[in-house]
Scaffold this motif. Structure first.
Motif, PDB file in Angstrom:
ATOM      1  N   ILE B  39      36.231  42.406  45.056  1.00 30.68           N
ATOM      2  CA  ILE B  39      36.138  41.337  44.064  1.00 30.68           C
ATOM      3  C   ILE B  39      37.523  40.710  43.895  1.00 30.68           C
ATOM      4  O   ILE B  39      38.512  41.220  44.430  1.00 30.68           O
ATOM      5  CB  ILE B  39      35.595  41.865  42.714  1.00 30.68           C
ATOM      6  N   THR B  40      37.620  39.611  43.182  1.00 36.95           N
ATOM      7  CA  THR B  40      38.938  38.997  42.989  1.00 36.95           C
ATOM      8  C   THR B  40      39.803  39.872  42.079  1.00 36.95           C
ATOM      9  O   THR B  40      39.291  40.564  41.200  1.00 36.95           O
ATOM     10  CB  THR B  40      38.839  37.603  42.342  1.00 36.95           C
ATOM     11  N   LYS B  41      41.102  39.796  42.290  1.00 35.51           N
ATOM     12  CA  LYS B  41      42.030  40.505  41.413  1.00 35.51           C
ATOM     13  C   LYS B  41      41.873  39.984  39.982  1.00 35.51           C
ATOM     14  O   LYS B  41      41.943  40.742  39.008  1.00 35.51           O
ATOM     15  CB  LYS B  41      43.475  40.280  41.894  1.00 35.51           C
ATOM     16  N   GLU B  42      41.611  38.678  39.875  1.00 37.44           N
ATOM     17  CA  GLU B  42      41.385  38.074  38.562  1.00 37.44           C
ATOM     18  C   GLU B  42      40.244  38.757  37.803  1.00 37.44           C
ATOM     19  O   GLU B  42      40.341  38.997  36.592  1.00 37.44           O
ATOM     20  CB  GLU B  42      41.052  36.579  38.758  1.00 37.44           C
ATOM     21  N   ALA B  43      39.164  39.094  38.525  1.00 39.25           N
ATOM     22  CA  ALA B  43      38.021  39.744  37.872  1.00 39.25           C
ATOM     23  C   ALA B  43      38.399  41.147  37.400  1.00 39.25           C
ATOM     24  O   ALA B  43      38.010  41.579  36.317  1.00 39.25           O
ATOM     25  CB  ALA B  43      36.837  39.805  38.835  1.00 39.25           C
ATOM     26  N   VAL B  44      39.157  41.856  38.225  1.00 38.11           N
ATOM     27  CA  VAL B  44      39.608  43.209  37.827  1.00 38.11           C
ATOM     28  C   VAL B  44      40.384  43.123  36.521  1.00 38.11           C
ATOM     29  O   VAL B  44      40.192  43.936  35.600  1.00 38.11           O
ATOM     30  CB  VAL B  44      40.488  43.831  38.936  1.00 38.11           C
ATOM     31  N   GLU B  45      41.221  42.103  36.427  1.00 36.68           N
ATOM     32  CA  GLU B  45      42.065  41.985  35.239  1.00 36.68           C
ATOM     33  C   GLU B  45      41.276  41.498  34.023  1.00 36.68           C
ATOM     34  O   GLU B  45      41.444  42.029  32.926  1.00 36.68           O
ATOM     35  CB  GLU B  45      43.258  41.079  35.562  1.00 36.68           C
ATOM     36  N   GLU B  46      40.404  40.524  34.225  1.00 35.24           N
ATOM     37  CA  GLU B  46      39.619  40.031  33.089  1.00 35.24           C
ATOM     38  C   GLU B  46      38.689  41.100  32.517  1.00 35.24           C
ATOM     39  O   GLU B  46      38.465  41.154  31.309  1.00 35.24           O
ATOM     40  CB  GLU B  46      38.788  38.816  33.509  1.00 35.24           C
ATOM     41  N   LEU B  47      38.120  41.926  33.397  1.00 34.07           N
ATOM     42  CA  LEU B  47      37.243  43.002  32.922  1.00 34.07           C
ATOM     43  C   LEU B  47      38.067  44.184  32.408  1.00 34.07           C
ATOM     44  O   LEU B  47      37.525  45.104  31.799  1.00 34.07           O
ATOM     45  CB  LEU B  47      36.320  43.491  34.044  1.00 34.07           C
ATOM     46  N   GLY B  48      39.364  44.176  32.683  1.00 31.99           N
ATOM     47  CA  GLY B  48      40.199  45.317  32.290  1.00 31.99           C
ATOM     48  C   GLY B  48      39.770  46.602  32.974  1.00 31.99           C
ATOM     49  O   GLY B  48      39.798  47.679  32.393  1.00 31.99           O
ATOM     50  N   LEU B  49      39.357  46.495  34.237  1.00 26.04           N
ATOM     51  CA  LEU B  49      38.856  47.676  34.965  1.00 26.04           C
ATOM     52  C   LEU B  49      39.956  48.708  35.159  1.00 26.04           C
ATOM     53  O   LEU B  49      41.078  48.369  35.544  1.00 26.04           O
ATOM     54  CB  LEU B  49      38.332  47.261  36.338  1.00 26.04           C
ATOM     55  N   LYS B  50      39.600  49.956  34.921  1.00 25.31           N
ATOM     56  CA  LYS B  50      40.552  51.041  35.214  1.00 25.31           C
ATOM     57  C   LYS B  50      39.769  52.291  35.622  1.00 25.31           C
ATOM     58  O   LYS B  50      38.565  52.409  35.355  1.00 25.31           O
ATOM     59  CB  LYS B  50      41.443  51.309  34.013  1.00 25.31           C
ATOM     60  N   GLU B  51      40.450  53.207  36.266  1.00 21.60           N
ATOM     61  CA  GLU B  51      39.781  54.434  36.710  1.00 21.60           C
ATOM     62  C   GLU B  51      39.117  55.136  35.525  1.00 21.60           C
ATOM     63  O   GLU B  51      39.678  55.198  34.437  1.00 21.60           O
ATOM     64  CB  GLU B  51      40.797  55.369  37.380  1.00 21.60           C
ATOM     65  N   GLY B  52      37.914  55.641  35.759  1.00 24.24           N
ATOM     66  CA  GLY B  52      37.189  56.360  34.718  1.00 24.24           C
ATOM     67  C   GLY B  52      36.213  55.491  33.942  1.00 24.24           C
ATOM     68  O   GLY B  52      35.355  56.014  33.229  1.00 24.24           O
ATOM     69  N   ASP B  53      36.325  54.168  34.077  1.00 21.14           N
ATOM     70  CA  ASP B  53      35.386  53.268  33.377  1.00 21.14           C
ATOM     71  C   ASP B  53      33.961  53.470  33.861  1.00 21.14           C
ATOM     72  O   ASP B  53      33.722  53.574  35.065  1.00 21.14           O
ATOM     73  CB  ASP B  53      35.739  51.789  33.673  1.00 21.14           C
TER      74      ASP B  53
END
Lengths: 69, 69, 69, 69, 69, 69
Positions: B39-53
């Protein structure tokens, strides 16, 4: 919000790798699930697919989205 | 034959529905698996994705292929 | 050159972000348009879709191409 | 539920056409929107894309999902 | 009109099969061509891909568009 | 292992370009092939597609996978 996408597979994020524009996210599936594929009728017939067959669902990483509450 | 597709999820065919040109195949997943998303890096950041989510991998049925020995 | 793709949405490039291999392009839509989706009949029925419903067309960025004269 | 898909375009369902397995849904876009595309850096350079260019976002109907509250 | 899609393969329509909503079109390729794939770096490494390797480009039929003058 | 994907085009890897997360692979096709597209019936009719037409199969690079023995 319900979505037409047939596949919503619950899991836990294991790793995230960020590039400049793209990123990869690995998700460990934690719950049994069912996957729906839409393929050509020709493919069903050539593979001789029938109920009970052991198969693999093959999915390119670029086609997977991530949803998070 | 190895393939670049990151996701190969083993399961059993539960139902097949044939149209004139397209078909849907439902596959019951029988083994724990890991799903990779690009996915886009932007999506990772907007969703605030992190390990364990806890997340959902969302996949349109038209993007799923079926492989069978 | 006419193309089978059902969706050609006119807009203006707002930003371009270049990675080493991939890039993202943001396009501001400047004209009313109609979007065509092909989804499973099952999804239409489960969502109870009918004419007049307010909905969202959801599209992964990796699926969008850009055409320029 | 937030999703990584970069494009969520609000509209109203105009027509639905059902086949045996697949359906097409036409959505009239009712609000200005921005569309994000992820394409190769090579394509950006070959098209000579730059901010302010008038372009078309081209999307195959099979890539469009529908979400409804 | 130039498009970001990296692959435009010239051919001749051999057969068309129409369903109610979807159709399949078979195109006989008539000219040597080059195919560009965007895959994860991880896949390149796991497959050990290098210049000169004999490989197959694998493409789901739902991902192929048709353009005609 | 047989797969539902209708298109398996044999070729030789010419170049590989690696980014941090994504890569592009260019494959020179070395053997005549047939490409199958699944498009809407509406597109077939609007383009007036018929057997014998010279056309282009248009494919986004993100949709191409690579398979290697």
């Amino acid at each position: 919000m319900p979505i037409s996408a047939r596949n919503r597979i619950v899991g836990v994020v294991k790793t995230i790798e960020k590039g400049e524009v793209a990123s990869t996210v690995k998700i460990e599936v934690v719950r049994p699930s069912t996957i729906t594929a839409m393929i050509t009728k020709e493919a069903v017939e050539e593979l001789g697919l029938k109920e009970g067959d052991e198969v693999e669902a093959v999915i390119k990483a670029t086609e997977v989205m991530v949803s998070k509450d």
